[in-house]
Scaffold this motif. Sequence first.
Motif, PDB file in Angstrom:
ATOM      1  N   ALA A 203      68.775  48.040  40.089  1.00 46.45           N
ATOM      2  CA  ALA A 203      68.501  46.991  39.101  1.00 46.45           C
ATOM      3  C   ALA A 203      67.287  46.223  39.649  1.00 46.45           C
ATOM      4  CB  ALA A 203      69.615  45.957  38.873  1.00 46.45           C
ATOM      5  N   ARG A 204      67.027  46.365  40.995  1.00 44.79           N
ATOM      6  CA  ARG A 204      66.005  45.485  41.499  1.00 44.79           C
ATOM      7  C   ARG A 204      64.855  46.309  41.254  1.00 44.79           C
ATOM      8  NH1 ARG A 204      67.472  45.408  47.560  1.00 44.79           N
ATOM      9  NH2 ARG A 204      66.757  47.417  47.140  1.00 44.79           N
ATOM     10  N   GLU A 205      64.714  47.513  40.842  1.00 43.55           N
ATOM     11  CA  GLU A 205      63.457  48.314  40.526  1.00 43.55           C
ATOM     12  C   GLU A 205      62.658  47.683  39.546  1.00 43.55           C
ATOM     13  OE1 GLU A 205      64.181  52.192  39.711  1.00 43.55           O
ATOM     14  OE2 GLU A 205      64.572  52.892  42.002  1.00 43.55           O
ATOM     15  N   LYS A 206      63.428  47.035  38.646  1.00 44.75           N
ATOM     16  CA  LYS A 206      62.851  46.383  37.117  1.00 44.75           C
ATOM     17  C   LYS A 206      61.988  45.083  37.831  1.00 44.75           C
ATOM     18  CE  LYS A 206      67.204  46.900  35.080  1.00 44.75           C
ATOM     19  NZ  LYS A 206      68.077  46.277  34.251  1.00 44.75           N
ATOM     20  N   PHE A 207      62.333  44.495  38.637  1.00 49.14           N
ATOM     21  CA  PHE A 207      61.593  43.422  39.359  1.00 49.14           C
ATOM     22  C   PHE A 207      60.808  43.667  40.619  1.00 49.14           C
ATOM     23  CE2 PHE A 207      65.887  42.506  37.277  1.00 49.14           C
ATOM     24  CZ  PHE A 207      65.308  41.970  36.163  1.00 49.14           C
ATOM     25  N   ASP A 208      60.341  44.695  40.647  1.00 46.24           N
ATOM     26  CA  ASP A 208      59.513  44.909  41.966  1.00 46.24           C
ATOM     27  C   ASP A 208      58.101  44.424  41.545  1.00 46.24           C
ATOM     28  OD1 ASP A 208      57.349  47.164  43.032  1.00 46.24           O
ATOM     29  OD2 ASP A 208      58.909  46.636  44.326  1.00 46.24           O
ATOM     30  N   THR A 209      57.666  43.552  42.206  1.00 44.34           N
ATOM     31  CA  THR A 209      56.636  42.832  41.999  1.00 44.34           C
ATOM     32  C   THR A 209      55.205  43.782  42.219  1.00 44.34           C
ATOM     33  OG1 THR A 209      56.004  42.117  44.242  1.00 44.34           O
ATOM     34  CG2 THR A 209      57.264  40.518  43.063  1.00 44.34           C
ATOM     35  N   VAL A 210      55.164  44.589  42.928  1.00 42.23           N
ATOM     36  CA  VAL A 210      53.950  45.672  42.678  1.00 42.23           C
ATOM     37  C   VAL A 210      54.029  46.432  41.513  1.00 42.23           C
ATOM     38  CG1 VAL A 210      52.867  47.652  43.890  1.00 42.23           C
ATOM     39  CG2 VAL A 210      53.859  45.989  45.228  1.00 42.23           C
ATOM     40  N   ARG A 211      55.201  46.838  40.976  1.00 42.65           N
ATOM     41  CA  ARG A 211      55.428  47.613  39.575  1.00 42.65           C
ATOM     42  C   ARG A 211      55.264  46.754  38.555  1.00 42.65           C
ATOM     43  NH1 ARG A 211      60.987  50.353  38.668  1.00 42.65           N
ATOM     44  NH2 ARG A 211      59.795  51.122  36.918  1.00 42.65           N
ATOM     45  N   MET A 212      55.498  45.415  38.641  1.00 40.75           N
ATOM     46  CA  MET A 212      55.090  44.442  37.469  1.00 40.75           C
ATOM     47  C   MET A 212      53.613  44.052  37.640  1.00 40.75           C
ATOM     48  SD  MET A 212      58.247  41.907  37.942  1.00 40.75           S
ATOM     49  CE  MET A 212      57.801  40.687  37.159  1.00 40.75           C
ATOM     50  N   ARG A 213      52.966  43.967  38.554  1.00 36.91           N
ATOM     51  CA  ARG A 213      51.442  43.879  38.652  1.00 36.91           C
ATOM     52  C   ARG A 213      50.941  44.985  38.077  1.00 36.91           C
ATOM     53  NH1 ARG A 213      49.288  44.926  44.059  1.00 36.91           N
ATOM     54  NH2 ARG A 213      49.317  47.037  43.351  1.00 36.91           N
ATOM     55  N   ASP A 214      51.350  46.257  38.510  1.00 37.44           N
ATOM     56  CA  ASP A 214      50.644  47.439  37.977  1.00 37.44           C
ATOM     57  C   ASP A 214      50.707  47.479  36.415  1.00 37.44           C
ATOM     58  OD1 ASP A 214      49.825  47.985  40.619  1.00 37.44           O
ATOM     59  OD2 ASP A 214      51.173  49.556  40.773  1.00 37.44           O
ATOM     60  N   ARG A 215      52.049  47.111  35.934  1.00 38.58           N
ATOM     61  CA  ARG A 215      52.412  47.300  34.586  1.00 38.58           C
ATOM     62  C   ARG A 215      51.519  46.303  33.846  1.00 38.58           C
ATOM     63  NH1 ARG A 215      58.718  47.929  33.999  1.00 38.58           N
ATOM     64  NH2 ARG A 215      58.709  49.996  35.099  1.00 38.58           N
ATOM     65  N   TYR A 216      51.225  45.042  34.408  1.00 36.12           N
ATOM     66  CA  TYR A 216      50.372  44.194  33.638  1.00 36.12           C
ATOM     67  C   TYR A 216      49.134  44.519  33.628  1.00 36.12           C
ATOM     68  CZ  TYR A 216      53.762  40.418  33.173  1.00 36.12           C
ATOM     69  OH  TYR A 216      54.707  39.264  32.736  1.00 36.12           O
ATOM     70  N   ASP A 217      48.748  45.334  34.740  1.00 36.34           N
ATOM     71  CA  ASP A 217      47.272  45.731  35.053  1.00 36.34           C
ATOM     72  C   ASP A 217      46.916  46.779  33.768  1.00 36.34           C
ATOM     73  OD1 ASP A 217      44.626  45.759  36.497  1.00 36.34           O
ATOM     74  OD2 ASP A 217      45.378  47.771  36.810  1.00 36.34           O
ATOM     75  N   ALA A 218      47.831  47.538  33.792  1.00 38.27           N
ATOM     76  CA  ALA A 218      47.754  48.477  32.723  1.00 38.27           C
ATOM     77  C   ALA A 218      47.425  48.071  31.378  1.00 38.27           C
ATOM     78  CB  ALA A 218      49.029  49.630  32.755  1.00 38.27           C
ATOM     79  N   VAL A 219      48.371  47.079  31.158  1.00 37.17           N
ATOM     80  CA  VAL A 219      48.128  46.519  29.817  1.00 37.17           C
ATOM     81  C   VAL A 219      46.735  45.667  29.468  1.00 37.17           C
ATOM     82  CG1 VAL A 219      49.117  44.557  28.136  1.00 37.17           C
ATOM     83  CG2 VAL A 219      50.607  46.211  29.403  1.00 37.17           C
ATOM     84  N   TYR A 220      46.487  45.085  30.464  1.00 41.57           N
ATOM     85  CA  TYR A 220      45.135  44.437  30.640  1.00 41.57           C
ATOM     86  C   TYR A 220      44.078  45.436  30.298  1.00 41.57           C
ATOM     87  CZ  TYR A 220      41.254  41.485  32.117  1.00 41.57           C
ATOM     88  OH  TYR A 220      39.976  41.089  31.949  1.00 41.57           O
ATOM     89  N   ARG A 221      43.884  46.468  31.227  1.00 42.68           N
ATOM     90  CA  ARG A 221      42.919  47.406  31.058  1.00 42.68           C
ATOM     91  C   ARG A 221      42.837  48.161  29.860  1.00 42.68           C
ATOM     92  NH1 ARG A 221      40.344  48.157  35.848  1.00 42.68           N
ATOM     93  NH2 ARG A 221      41.628  47.578  37.686  1.00 42.68           N
ATOM     94  N   LYS A 222      44.012  48.365  29.315  1.00 41.34           N
ATOM     95  CA  LYS A 222      43.883  49.126  27.896  1.00 41.34           C
ATOM     96  C   LYS A 222      43.215  48.043  26.816  1.00 41.34           C
ATOM     97  CE  LYS A 222      47.409  51.091  24.628  1.00 41.34           C
ATOM     98  NZ  LYS A 222      48.666  51.438  24.265  1.00 41.34           N
ATOM     99  N   THR A 223      43.895  46.893  27.055  1.00 41.23           N
ATOM    100  CA  THR A 223      43.422  46.005  25.930  1.00 41.23           C
ATOM    101  C   THR A 223      41.588  45.618  25.966  1.00 41.23           C
ATOM    102  OG1 THR A 223      45.369  44.755  25.912  1.00 41.23           O
ATOM    103  CG2 THR A 223      43.474  43.550  25.250  1.00 41.23           C
ATOM    104  N   THR A 224      41.149  45.515  27.184  1.00 36.63           N
ATOM    105  CA  THR A 224      39.818  45.543  27.538  1.00 36.63           C
ATOM    106  C   THR A 224      39.088  46.719  27.168  1.00 36.63           C
ATOM    107  OG1 THR A 224      40.133  45.880  29.889  1.00 36.63           O
ATOM    108  CG2 THR A 224      40.170  43.457  29.197  1.00 36.63           C
ATOM    109  N   ASP A 225      39.732  47.883  27.523  1.00 34.26           N
ATOM    110  CA  ASP A 225      39.210  49.118  27.182  1.00 34.26           C
ATOM    111  C   ASP A 225      38.682  49.390  25.740  1.00 34.26           C
ATOM    112  OD1 ASP A 225      38.729  49.522  29.715  1.00 34.26           O
ATOM    113  OD2 ASP A 225      40.295  50.901  30.020  1.00 34.26           O
ATOM    114  N   SER A 226      39.750  48.876  25.035  1.00 28.29           N
ATOM    115  CA  SER A 226      39.619  49.191  23.281  1.00 28.29           C
ATOM    116  C   SER A 226      38.684  48.068  22.845  1.00 28.29           C
ATOM    117  CB  SER A 226      41.147  48.819  22.715  1.00 28.29           C
ATOM    118  OG  SER A 226      41.290  47.558  23.078  1.00 28.29           O
ATOM    119  N   ARG A 227      38.199  47.089  23.597  1.00 27.44           N
ATOM    120  CA  ARG A 227      37.158  46.385  23.037  1.00 27.44           C
ATOM    121  C   ARG A 227      35.812  46.851  23.313  1.00 27.44           C
ATOM    122  NH1 ARG A 227      39.460  40.593  24.806  1.00 27.44           N
ATOM    123  NH2 ARG A 227      41.165  40.418  23.074  1.00 27.44           N
ATOM    124  N   LYS A 228      35.633  47.979  23.886  1.00 22.81           N
ATOM    125  CA  LYS A 228      34.025  48.659  24.311  1.00 22.81           C
ATOM    126  C   LYS A 228      33.805  49.341  23.111  1.00 22.81           C
ATOM    127  CE  LYS A 228      34.902  48.349  29.160  1.00 22.81           C
ATOM    128  NZ  LYS A 228      34.922  48.867  30.538  1.00 22.81           N
TER     129      LYS A 228
END
Length: 176
Positions: A151-176
């Motif tokens: 259960a704790r894996e869902k709230f691992d801060t490194v995984r959460m950061r990486d997921r936010y980063d992936a969403v951010y990059r996908k969003t900004t890459d689609s604007r180019k």
Amino acid sequence: ALGEKGWLEAGAAVDRARAASGRDIHLILIGEGLCFDILKTRGVPAHIHLEGFRGNIRDYFAASDLGFLPSRFHGESFPLVVIDCLLAGRPVLASSVGEIPYMLQTEAGPAGELFDLTDWAIDIDDLAARIAHLASHPDAVQDLVARVPLAREKFDTVRMRDRYDAVYRKTTDSRK
């Protein structure tokens, strides 16, 4: 320490669980607010510990057998106290409200025990029976503890950061 977070019911349930099981069950209540003030003024038995505000709640969870959130708060959604408890390596006994069932769910079963509310009220006798059972069956608690890392894996801060980063990059890459 809101009434809707179940502080008063928690104390009553622990009292009944102690009587039913014969176990030396303690309840640590962390937080400030109306219920803290009421209990502080009224006084509590020695097995209930009113700690007030604490910035290190994970230390308290780590030193405990399990976390406890008997919330009947209508607005309960994704309580941070559940995350803190899991990050401290402890299962949670909690009401089945908001996202708590999802937060505790793993492929192997829940990393805690859930109970239902009846018309947004806590059945103190049922809750006391659950506490008494867990206090009398350490193997049941260990089964829950074994699921905590899943259960704790869902709230691992490194995984959460990486997921936010992936969403951010996908969003900004689609604007180019």
